[in-house]
Design an enzyme around this catalytic site. Structure first.
Site, short mmCIF file in Angstrom:
data_model
loop_
_atom_site.label_atom_id
_atom_site.label_comp_id
_atom_site.label_asym_id
_atom_site.label_seq_id
_atom_site.Cartn_x
_atom_site.Cartn_y
_atom_site.Cartn_z
N HIS A 120 -2.37 2.13 12.08
CA HIS A 120 -3.02 3.32 12.06
C HIS A 120 -2.84 4.57 13.20
O HIS A 120 -2.82 5.74 13.29
CB HIS A 120 -4.80 3.23 11.86
CG HIS A 120 -4.81 2.72 10.39
ND1 HIS A 120 -4.88 1.43 9.85
CD2 HIS A 120 -4.92 3.34 9.33
CE1 HIS A 120 -5.08 1.37 8.74
NE2 HIS A 120 -5.23 2.72 8.44
N GLU A 163 -3.99 -1.58 -3.38
CA GLU A 163 -3.51 -1.95 -2.08
C GLU A 163 -3.62 -3.43 -1.61
O GLU A 163 -3.15 -3.92 -0.63
CB GLU A 163 -4.03 -1.22 -0.77
CG GLU A 163 -5.59 -1.01 -0.81
CD GLU A 163 -5.80 0.00 0.28
OE1 GLU A 163 -5.26 0.40 1.17
OE2 GLU A 163 -7.31 0.10 0.37
N ASP A 201 -0.82 -1.26 2.69
CA ASP A 201 -1.71 -2.44 3.09
C ASP A 201 -0.90 -3.12 1.68
O ASP A 201 -1.04 -4.41 1.91
CB ASP A 201 -3.14 -2.23 2.83
CG ASP A 201 -3.88 -1.92 3.88
OD1 ASP A 201 -3.65 -2.64 4.73
OD2 ASP A 201 -4.64 -0.87 4.07
#
Ligand code: PEP
Ligand code: MG
Length: 605
Positions: free
Chosen positions: A213, A457, A481
């Site tokens: 992230h 995901e 993901d």
């Protein structure tokens, strides 16, 4: 001497500037630039802290002398004497205050920066006695930081304003006219938020993967960045000249004059290419064979809607709402009202275009400041994250759902749920939604009825699509993901980054199947992971039937260029072959739909 550090590229381009190194032991102190009129106050905080630490050490000496055994006490008193000497050394205080007055660092940052540079000097000394003084210097730094805690600093929300104010006037320079490159061991996504719109021209971290992230926020800042450049924060020194080549993930430290010239040229070429792409802003994204493609934006804050529009986005495909909850420092969650205002601002900012709001996805590498949860779990990515977190905290979830439903009155809102894997979770989520609607009804507060979507995901979700298609209006594939969980690769761990492969046959199988089944069911499907914004994969995704891509605003025009060049009639068969291959990367490289000339220069306009 020039040396290079290899890392993982996360954003395109070249940055050249002086290093601002954030010492690894300073990660938990605030780092921000102050305004020139705050220099006096931050300097006074340092002076007070020094006085307090001197008193503290003297008190300690007295205590040790009166309570300890004779030998131990003499040794300790002598050690504390060394601390006092170091602390009162004008060079130590002078160096710290210089960081404040010349670089405009806040007091805490000035302490960590200067202590790091002195302790490195001690570390490199030949004399073993002096080398050992490094630990003393570091202890003094810690004592000063502790003393600073008790004196008032600028509030975090004020800091953000200050960043932007400064960014508007002195973009990417430190007052001396030189661009700055941030170098750190690691930066949490919340730290990155702090640095958004700040003065940095690029950044380098020791850790992190391409879809961590931190990397994602860096990409949204549109500055060249390299993560996973191990040891860079210890090898690179404060003020070193640094070149970041984010095309290939290389960091050049102390480059020669010739290298500086060469990369300066490359940098200008990149800027030229970007300004050429701007011409496509108002062009509708239609393939050569007439297929219309939606290019949506991923945003983190309502203000990002402006850059989404500027880059020609036709909607927001992913609003990562967790960023409203992160980096608040005070431990408080945003209230329903505050969230409502934020969602409404994003919706109104998009001028009637669809805005997909995803409910909070915290956990794993997006910790909330208030939770120490991740610190003592072995596998936070497999733990209480995203929808699991929301379902475990119904009060928080209800407030968010009510806020989103209320914002839906102001435009085309779509509601997206992350990380669903079980039918029971789907049912609980929908029950929570119904409850939020009932509450608003009872309170007589107007609300809208957004379309409902699920992130695909987790492999389990991709393997039970008929269930998802029964309950939801649209699907959004989170490839970041999906790859992480299919291949069991921590997306934030640079040591396994080489195994993080979007072209793994298992990943492609799940992705292709999701697009195919959603289309067959007549439901909208998009991809909002990093794959959607990477032009390497645009033809493949188009060939698999994808017609809605969501990515950082800054990637939209480059992807649009690929869409305009594509002929899906030629891509379909090839895309199927890529998915069926044992080694998809080899079939990818064929790129049979373009001439040999362009195959060599895929990025040329
Ligand atoms: C993803 O997983 O691909 C995604 C878009 O969500 P996030 O990156 O926020 O986990
Ligand atoms: Mg995700």
């Amino acid at each position: 001497m020039t040396f290079t550090v290899q890392g993982i590229p996360v954003a395109r381009g070249v940055a050249i500037g002086r290093a601002v190194v954030i010492a690894s032991n300073g990660m938990d102190v605030a780092h921000y630039f102050i305004q020139p009129d705050e220099v006096e106050r931050e300097t006074a905080r340092i002076q007070d802290a020094v006085v307090n630490v001197v008193q503290e050490i003297m008190l300690l000496q007295e205590e040790v002398a009166s309570h300890g055994g004779k030998e131990i006490s003499q040794e300790l008193v002598a050690l504390l004497d060394v601390h006092l000497l170091l602390l009162q050394d004008p060079e130590l205080q002078g160096g710290i205050t210089q960081c404040i007055s010349e670089r405009l660092y806040n007091a805490e940052w000035a302490v960590t920066a200067h202590i790091a540079s002195i302790s490195r000097t001690f570390e490199e000394m030949d004399d073993p006695y002096l080398r050992e003084r490094k630990a003393d210097v570091e202890q003094i730094g810690e004592r000063l930081l502790a003393a600073l805690k008790s004196s008032e600093s600028i509030q975090p929300d004020q800091q953000t304003e200050r960043h932007s104010a400064r960014a508007q006037t002195t973009l990417m320079d430190d007052g001396a006219g030189e661009p700055l490159i941030l170098v750190a061991k690691d930066l949490a996504p919340a730290d990155m938020l702090q640095f958004r719109k700040s003065v940095f021209a690029g950044f380098v971290t020791d850790v992190g993967g391409k879809t961590s992230h931190t990397a994602i926020v860096a990409r949204s800042m549109d500055i060249p960045a390299v993560v996973g450049a191990r040891s860079s924060s210890t090898l690179i020194r404060q003020d070193d000249w640094v070149i970041i080549d984010a095309e290939v993930g290389v960091v050049l430290v102390n480059p020669s004059h010739i290298l500086l010239e060469e990369y300066g040229f490359k940098q200008r070429q990149g800027e030229l290419e970007r300004s050429r792409l701007k011409r496509l802003r108002n062009t509708v994204a239609v393939t050569m064979d007439g297929e219309r493609v939606e290019l949506h934006a991923n945003i983190e804050m309502p203000v990002d809607a402006a850059s989404a529009l500027q880059e020609g986005a036709t909607g927001v495909g992913l609003f990562r709402t967790e960023f409203l909850f992160m980096g608040r420092g005070d431990g408080a969650m945003p209230s329903e009202e505050e969230q409502y205002r934020a969602y409404k601002a994003a919706v109104e900012g998009m001028n009637g275009m669809p805005v997909t709001i995803r409910t909070i996805d915290v956990g794993a590498d997006k910790p909330l400041d208030t939770t120490a949860y991740e610190a003592h779990r072995t596998n936070p990515a497999l733990g209480l994250r995203a929808i699991r977190w929301s379902l475990a905290d119904p009060a928080m979830f209800q407030a968010q759902l009510r806020a989103i439903l209320r914002a839906a009155v102001h435009g085309q809102v779509k509601l997206l749920f992350p990380m669903l894997a079980h039918l029971s979770e789907i049912k609980q989520t929908l029950q929570q939604l119904a409850l939020a609607e009932q509450t608003l009804e009872a309170r007589q507060i107007p609300y809208g009825k957004p379309q409902l979507g699920a992130m695909i995901e987790i492999p389990a979700a991709a393997l039970m699509l008929p269930v998802f298609l029964r309950y939801f209006d649209f699907l959004s594939v989170g490839t970041n993901d999906l790859i992480q969980y299919t291949l069991a690769i921590d997306r934030a761990d640079e040591s396994v980054a080489h195994l993080y492969d979007p072209l793994h046959p298992a990943v492609l199988g799940l992705l292709a199947d999701t697009i195919r089944q959603a289309r067959k069911a007549g439901k909208e499907v998009s991809v909002c992971g990093e794959m959607a914004g990477d032009i390497t994969y645009t033809p493949l995704l188009l060939g698999l039937g994808l017609r809605c891509f969501s990515m950082h605003p800054t990637q939209i025009l480059a992807v649009k260029q690929e869409v305009l060049r594509a002929d899906t009639t030629k891509l379909n068969e090839w895309a199927q072959r890529v998915c069926m291959a044992d080694e998809p990367a080899k079939v990818m490289a064929e790129r049979p739909w373009i001439g040999a000339e362009r195959r060599q220069q895929p990025r040329a306009l």
